[in-house]
Design a protein around this motif. Structure first.
Motif, PDB file in Angstrom:
ATOM      1  N   ARG A 168      -2.030  -0.996  -3.731  1.00  0.00           N
ATOM      2  CA  ARG A 168      -2.467   0.152  -2.935  1.00  0.00           C
ATOM      3  C   ARG A 168      -3.946   0.418  -3.157  1.00  0.00           C
ATOM      4  N   LEU A 169      -4.717   0.505  -2.076  1.00  0.00           N
ATOM      5  CA  LEU A 169      -6.139   0.853  -2.128  1.00  0.00           C
ATOM      6  C   LEU A 169      -6.271   2.367  -2.072  1.00  0.00           C
ATOM      7  N   VAL A 170      -7.043   2.943  -3.011  1.00  0.00           N
ATOM      8  CA  VAL A 170      -7.175   4.403  -3.081  1.00  0.00           C
ATOM      9  C   VAL A 170      -8.646   4.777  -3.273  1.00  0.00           C
ATOM     10  N   THR A 171      -8.968   6.034  -2.997  1.00  0.00           N
ATOM     11  CA  THR A 171     -10.289   6.548  -3.317  1.00  0.00           C
ATOM     12  C   THR A 171     -10.422   6.704  -4.830  1.00  0.00           C
ATOM     13  N   VAL A 172     -11.638   6.906  -5.294  1.00  0.00           N
ATOM     14  CA  VAL A 172     -11.833   7.083  -6.734  1.00  0.00           C
ATOM     15  C   VAL A 172     -11.137   8.354  -7.219  1.00  0.00           C
ATOM     16  N   SER A 173     -11.138   9.412  -6.422  1.00  0.00           N
ATOM     17  CA  SER A 173     -10.429  10.641  -6.814  1.00  0.00           C
ATOM     18  C   SER A 173      -8.957  10.363  -7.082  1.00  0.00           C
ATOM     19  N   ASP A 174      -8.303   9.643  -6.166  1.00  0.00           N
ATOM     20  CA  ASP A 174      -6.895   9.311  -6.351  1.00  0.00           C
ATOM     21  C   ASP A 174      -6.711   8.313  -7.492  1.00  0.00           C
ATOM     22  N   TYR A 175      -7.668   7.431  -7.653  1.00  0.00           N
ATOM     23  CA  TYR A 175      -7.625   6.448  -8.745  1.00  0.00           C
ATOM     24  C   TYR A 175      -7.602   7.150 -10.103  1.00  0.00           C
ATOM     25  N   LEU A 176      -8.422   8.171 -10.253  1.00  0.00           N
ATOM     26  CA  LEU A 176      -8.458   8.916 -11.512  1.00  0.00           C
ATOM     27  C   LEU A 176      -7.121   9.591 -11.803  1.00  0.00           C
ATOM     28  N   ILE A 177      -6.473  10.108 -10.764  1.00  0.00           N
ATOM     29  CA  ILE A 177      -5.158  10.722 -10.932  1.00  0.00           C
ATOM     30  C   ILE A 177      -4.139   9.671 -11.354  1.00  0.00           C
ATOM     31  N   ARG A 178      -4.145   8.538 -10.658  1.00  0.00           N
ATOM     32  CA  ARG A 178      -3.201   7.460 -10.966  1.00  0.00           C
ATOM     33  C   ARG A 178      -3.429   6.932 -12.385  1.00  0.00           C
ATOM     34  N   LYS A 179      -4.702   6.790 -12.772  1.00  0.00           N
ATOM     35  CA  LYS A 179      -5.015   6.291 -14.102  1.00  0.00           C
ATOM     36  C   LYS A 179      -4.465   7.218 -15.178  1.00  0.00           C
TER      37      LYS A 179
END
Length: 269
Positions: free
Chosen positions: A234-245
């Motif tokens: 899944r490709l995500v924005t950095v904002s969503d990436y930080l949440i997922r991380k």
């Protein structure tokens, strides 16, 4: 049998943490926008939620941010910082000779020059990324402007302090894993780097890549981004990436035994 049960339990926990979509995620940042309108328009047209990093005080900075935002992409400030090699980082750069007031004022003006900013990453900075006082002033101004902003360390030097200082300042932060186009005009190199990004994401649940609006890079991304879903990524924005991380971090922590439990689980001597 026990191994299969533990594996099934792990998948169940991972799906619960990740919500309805447990796929590994990647975020891709395209740096250096703001000078060429053709680069900005082609980048904005890329499929999927990418993140664009716009250089402050450049001729097309405002337009590049607007076009990206209109296409559903996330916008960052690509903050110029002093490099080791003497190269000019461009307008709005943070340099070692600046005092605290000059540093913070430069950051404030740079942030104000880009609409729809959600975060910041460094442009160049191999020298300044090792200067704790200047980094602290930068992070303080970013946080004072909006504590919801994040900071991505582009990792232009092995001894960078950016993540350390941004965490100290209370900013959400992460760092670049892969440079997509260290060989700018080699499409095969970019293609292999995108594959590497996917491999890292599968191994640990997330990975972040940085590229530039070079023709070869954009050509490869135009072809490969639509294929990610079929590959289970899944490709995500950095904002969503930080949440997922953060979710993955919490998930791993939940699977690790507490010190007391770990001690109890050790075999008797």
């Amino acid at each position: 049998m026990l191994g299969l049960l533990l594996w099934a339990l792990t998948l169940t926990v991972a799906e619960a943490v990740a919500g309805d979509d447990p796929r590994p995620v990647i975020a891709i940042i395209i740096d250096d926008l703001g000078n060429d309108p053709r680069e900005a328009r082609r980048t904005a047209a890329l499929p999927g939620p990418i993140t664009v990093a716009v250089l402050p005080h450049t001729p097309q900075a405002h337009n590049a941010a607007i076009w990206a935002h209109e296409h559903g992409h996330e916008v960052m400030l690509h903050l110029p910082m002093e490099a080791d090699n003497g190269h000019d980082p461009g307008p709005g750069a943070i340099l070692r000779h600046m005092n605290e007031y000059e540093t913070r004022d430069t950051v404030r003006l740079a942030l104000a020059s880009i609409p729809h900013v959600r975060g910041v990453n460094n442009h160049m900075g191999s020298r300044l990324s090792r200067e704790p006082h200047h980094l602290a002033w930068v992070m303080a101004e970013v946080s004072d402007t909006d504590p919801a902003l994040y900071f991505v360390d582009s990792r232009t030097h092995a001894e960078t302090l950016v993540r350390h200082i941004s965490t100290w300042a209370g900013l959400p932060s992460t760092q670049r894993d892969v440079f997509l186009d260290a060989q700018p005009h080699d499409a095969d190199f970019v293609r292999n780097q995108v594959k590497l990004l996917g491999q890292l994401a599968r191994m640990r649940g997330h990975a972040l890549g940085i590229g530039h609006p070079y023709p070869a890079t954009l050509e490869v991304l135009e072809a490969m981004l639509p294929q990610l879903k079929a590959q289970g990524i899944r490709l995500v924005t950095v904002s969503d990436y930080l949440i997922r991380k953060q979710e993955v971090k919490q998930w791993h922590a939940s699977l690790s035994p507490s010190p007391t439990e770990a001690k109890k689980s050790k075999p008797s001597p």
